[in-house]
Write an enzyme that holds these catalytic residues in place. Structure first.
Site, short mmCIF file in Angstrom:
data_model
loop_
_atom_site.label_atom_id
_atom_site.label_comp_id
_atom_site.label_asym_id
_atom_site.label_seq_id
_atom_site.Cartn_x
_atom_site.Cartn_y
_atom_site.Cartn_z
N GLU A 178 -6.55 -1.03 -41.69
CA GLU A 178 -6.68 -2.49 -41.67
C GLU A 178 -8.03 -2.92 -42.20
O GLU A 178 -9.04 -2.43 -41.68
CB GLU A 178 -6.44 -3.01 -40.26
CG GLU A 178 -5.00 -2.83 -39.84
CD GLU A 178 -4.63 -3.57 -38.55
OE1 GLU A 178 -5.46 -4.32 -38.02
OE2 GLU A 178 -3.50 -3.38 -38.10
N HIS B 251 -2.47 -9.06 -39.07
CA HIS B 251 -2.80 -8.83 -37.65
C HIS B 251 -3.14 -10.15 -36.93
O HIS B 251 -4.22 -10.30 -36.35
CB HIS B 251 -3.97 -7.81 -37.53
CG HIS B 251 -3.96 -7.12 -36.20
ND1 HIS B 251 -4.35 -5.82 -36.03
CD2 HIS B 251 -3.62 -7.56 -34.96
CE1 HIS B 251 -4.24 -5.48 -34.76
NE2 HIS B 251 -3.80 -6.52 -34.09
N ARG C 278 1.10 -1.66 -33.11
CA ARG C 278 -0.09 -1.02 -33.68
C ARG C 278 0.32 -0.30 -34.96
O ARG C 278 1.42 0.28 -35.04
CB ARG C 278 -0.69 0.00 -32.71
CG ARG C 278 -1.55 -0.59 -31.62
CD ARG C 278 -2.87 -1.14 -32.17
NE ARG C 278 -3.67 -1.83 -31.17
CZ ARG C 278 -3.67 -3.16 -30.98
NH1 ARG C 278 -2.90 -3.95 -31.70
NH2 ARG C 278 -4.47 -3.71 -30.07
P1 NAD Z 1 2.62 -2.77 -22.21
O1 NAD Z 1 1.73 -1.70 -21.73
O2 NAD Z 1 2.90 -3.91 -21.32
O3 NAD Z 1 4.02 -2.13 -22.69
C1 NAD Z 1 4.13 -0.97 -23.45
C2 NAD Z 1 5.51 -0.36 -23.16
O4 NAD Z 1 5.72 0.75 -24.02
C3 NAD Z 1 5.64 0.15 -21.73
O5 NAD Z 1 6.81 -0.38 -21.11
C4 NAD Z 1 5.76 1.66 -21.89
O6 NAD Z 1 6.58 2.26 -20.89
C5 NAD Z 1 6.38 1.77 -23.26
N1 NAD Z 1 6.14 3.07 -23.90
C6 NAD Z 1 5.02 3.85 -23.85
N2 NAD Z 1 5.20 4.97 -24.57
C7 NAD Z 1 6.45 4.89 -25.09
C8 NAD Z 1 7.21 5.74 -25.95
N3 NAD Z 1 6.73 6.89 -26.39
N4 NAD Z 1 8.46 5.35 -26.31
C9 NAD Z 1 8.97 4.17 -25.87
N5 NAD Z 1 8.31 3.34 -25.03
C10 NAD Z 1 7.06 3.68 -24.67
O7 NAD Z 1 1.98 -3.27 -23.60
P2 NAD Z 1 2.13 -4.70 -24.27
O8 NAD Z 1 1.07 -5.60 -23.74
O9 NAD Z 1 3.57 -5.11 -24.24
O10 NAD Z 1 1.70 -4.34 -25.78
C11 NAD Z 1 2.61 -3.65 -26.63
C12 NAD Z 1 1.91 -3.32 -27.94
O11 NAD Z 1 1.51 -4.51 -28.61
C13 NAD Z 1 0.65 -2.48 -27.79
O12 NAD Z 1 0.60 -1.53 -28.82
C14 NAD Z 1 -0.47 -3.48 -28.01
O13 NAD Z 1 -1.64 -2.87 -28.46
C15 NAD Z 1 0.17 -4.35 -29.06
N6 NAD Z 1 -0.44 -5.68 -29.24
C16 NAD Z 1 -0.56 -6.14 -30.54
C17 NAD Z 1 -1.13 -7.38 -30.77
C18 NAD Z 1 -1.28 -7.91 -32.19
O14 NAD Z 1 -2.17 -8.70 -32.44
N7 NAD Z 1 -0.42 -7.52 -33.12
C19 NAD Z 1 -1.58 -8.14 -29.69
C20 NAD Z 1 -1.39 -7.67 -28.38
C21 NAD Z 1 -0.81 -6.42 -28.17
#
Ligand code: NAD
Length: 524
Positions: free
Chosen positions: A258, A277, A229
């Site tokens: 964005e 994105h 994000r």
């Molecule tokens: P998820 O919930 O499966 O994993 C997130 C991880 O981050 C968890 O393991 C959590 O413990 C960890 N975490 C939370 N706070 C933290 C901190 N302060 N320091 C370190 N680790 C921390 O999420 P996901 O499905 O793997 O998604 C990850 C990211 O990717 C999210 O921000 C999501 O919005 C983003 N995403 C982006 C796109 C895109 O189009 N670019 C698409 C899908 C998801």
């Protein structure tokens, strides 16, 4: 079941949906037409085009499930759906592989300077020496956030013979061991990684997680990619780091704004790769999203429970009415404790007292507390259905208890969390609105909402004033202040409701004040 497919989804999903009943596909339906006909349907499938507003949901008298083929649910009024008892499901896992593959693309493109090499050839040049690259093999991958996507990136990087070190304070050591990665602190990851990749949600804790200080620690050859994000990387700090060659390069798929402004300074640089994105945009992710949500609707049609319910599971009407006033309290209590406590939660104890202790099926409240506990740290919000599973995976065990005595209140809920560093508890009730009545051993009277702040300090003259002055100096206005103490001249706690979010550097300054043991900002 009668299902409306209101946005274009993959054919395979539509085909599968026929197992649930009659399927109507109308991907040009207008908001007015939808408002007129939605009462005819039991299920609706949308992507992002169709807006399910409160007005439309209020007319959806027979709707049982709203299925979003994809992840974000900004186009669905979740509160209105919950009020109406309609499940909202999505398909968070459908994009994990796709985003992981995009991340790999960016890491490889950084290592081999692909985007500028491409431009150079198209400009009629042949600059072989300029584009000397590095291999991924034997390099250290630093992963920030090891959830669905982070772990898929690690799996792929193993095939490139990379070593992975991970910063994820919410991931249990055992799980990291099973995944074959080394769990460590952020500084160690930044210092040692050749390639850094970010996969955390954007939360108050992760906002500008990577800023000037962090770029300073990194190797001057390090590459960093962000497909999570915008706002997790401080773009001003990134610009300076790239301009002054403090790191080797960066790749972004997501931005603080964005689309980025036309005059975005990052566009001037050669050592950055930018994509609009699109990390989640593949045909396969769209197909998987359609199949996953079709499965959810089929499961419901068969009388089962869908897995990715974002609002609430269904319970019988009578119990639902008795428990509903406590649902918000439970979510807030969980979120309050998770943000206030130091360390990784290992155990959660929930005790219901008074009228609530008499209700048999109270599990929904415990699930909602868990949802509150884990959601501040997740990219895709957990729900009352999948919260226990996610909590278990994260090594949190749950103890549920009941007590008759509610100390004169109708009902009380006490939640105690234990980490390797401390035990923290909060007692709450619902009096029209959720209230927290006790924090650890201190009696307070706090409405858990908005921007909050907790400080633990020595109960001596001047301590409160110093904290107040620091907030004042940084223009953070205090709305409500509660203080409590164990005994005169002992330890005390201050709980504040603030007019705006407290910046992390102000929290740091307060933590450094003499007589302050701890300080933390909370967003509820
Ligand atoms: P998820 O919930 O499966 O994993 C997130 C991880 O981050 C968890 O393991 C959590 O413990 C960890 N975490 C939370 N706070 C933290 C901190 N302060 N320091 C370190 N680790 C921390 O999420 P996901 O499905 O793997 O998604 C990850 C990211 O990717 C999210 O921000 C999501 O919005 C983003 N995403 C982006 C796109 C895109 O189009 N670019 C698409 C899908 C998801």
């Amino acid at each position: 079941m009668k299902v409306l497919v209101a946005d274009a989804i993959n054919e395979k999903g539509i085909e599968n949906l026929k197992q649930a009943g009659e399927v109507v596909v109308d991907t040009d339906i207008t908001p007015d037409e939808l408002a007129e006909t939605i009462h005819e349907y039991d299920a609706i499938v949308v992507r992002s085009r169709t807006k399910l507003t409160k007005d439309i949901i209020d007319k959806a008298d027979n709707l049982k499930i709203i299925a979003r083929a994809g992840v974000g649910v900004d186009n669905i009024d979740l509160d209105a759906a919950t009020e109406k008892g309609i499940m909202v499901v999505n398909s968070p896992e459908s994009t994990s592989i796709t985003v992981a593959e995009h991340t790999m693309g960016l890491l490889l493109a950084l290592a081999r300077k692909l985007s500028i090499a491409d431009k150079s050839v198209k400009d009629g040049k042949w600059e072989k020496k300029k584009f000397m690259g590095v291999e991924l093999r034997n390099k250290t991958l630093g992963v920030i956030g090891m959830g669905r996507i982070g772990s898929q990136v690690v799996n792929r990087c193993k095939a490139f013979e990379m070593d992975a070190i991970v910063y994820d304070p919410y991931l249990p050591e055992e799980v990291a061991n099973q995944m074959g990665v080394t769990l460590t602190d952020l500084e160690t990851v930044l210092k040692n990684a050749d390639f850094i990749t970010i996969h955390v949600p954007l939360t108050p804790e992760t906002k500008h997680l990577i800023s000037d200080d962090e770029f300073e620690i990194m190797k001057d050859t390090a590459f960093i990619a962000n497909c999570a994000r915008g706002g997790i990387i401080d773009e001003d700090a990134l610009y300076t780091a790239l301009l002054e060659n403090k790191i080797g390069g960066a790749a972004l798929d997501v931005y603080e704004e964005e689309p980025p402004a036309e005059d975005c300074k990052l566009f001037e640089l050669d050592n950055i790769i930018l994509t609009p994105h699109i990390a989640a945009s593949t045909k396969e992710a769209q197909r998987d999203a359609a199949i996953i949500v079709a499965d959810e609707i089929i499961e419901l049609a068969k009388g089962g429970t869908p897995q990715n319910v974002l609002n609430m599971p269904r319970i019988d009407t009578n119990t639902y009415k008795k428990l509903t006033p406590y649902v918000e309290l439970c979510e807030k209590l969980g979120s309050f404790i998770a943000q206030a406590i130091s360390g990784k939660i290992k155990e959660l104890e929930v005790v219901y007292a008074g009228e609530l202790a008499e209700i048999d099926n109270i599990e929904i409240l415990t699930r909602t507390i868990l949802q509150g506990v884990i959601n501040p740290f997740l990219g895709s919000p957990a729900n009352a259905v999948n919260a226990p599973l996610i909590a278990k995976e994260r090594g949190i065990s749950i103890i549920e208890g009941r007590k008759n005595d509610a100390k004169g209140y109708g009902s009380l809920i006490k939640v105690t969390a234990r980490t390797n560093e401390e035990t923290f508890s909060a007692v709450g009730t619902t009096l029209h609105d959720p209230k927290i009545l006790k924090v650890n051993d201190y009696w307070v009277d706090v409405k858990p909402e908005g921007h909050m702040f907790i400080a633990k300090y020595e109960d001596i003259p001047g301590s409160i004033g110093k904290i107040g002055t620091k907030l004042g100096e940084h223009g953070v206005n205090i709305g409500i202040m509660q203080v409590g103490r164990e005994e005169k001249d002992g330890k005390a706690i201050m709980i504040l409701t603030l007019d705006k979010e407290i910046p992390q550097d102000v929290i740091k300054e307060i933590q450094e004040l003499e007589n302050v043991y701890d300080a933390v900002g909370l967003e509820l």
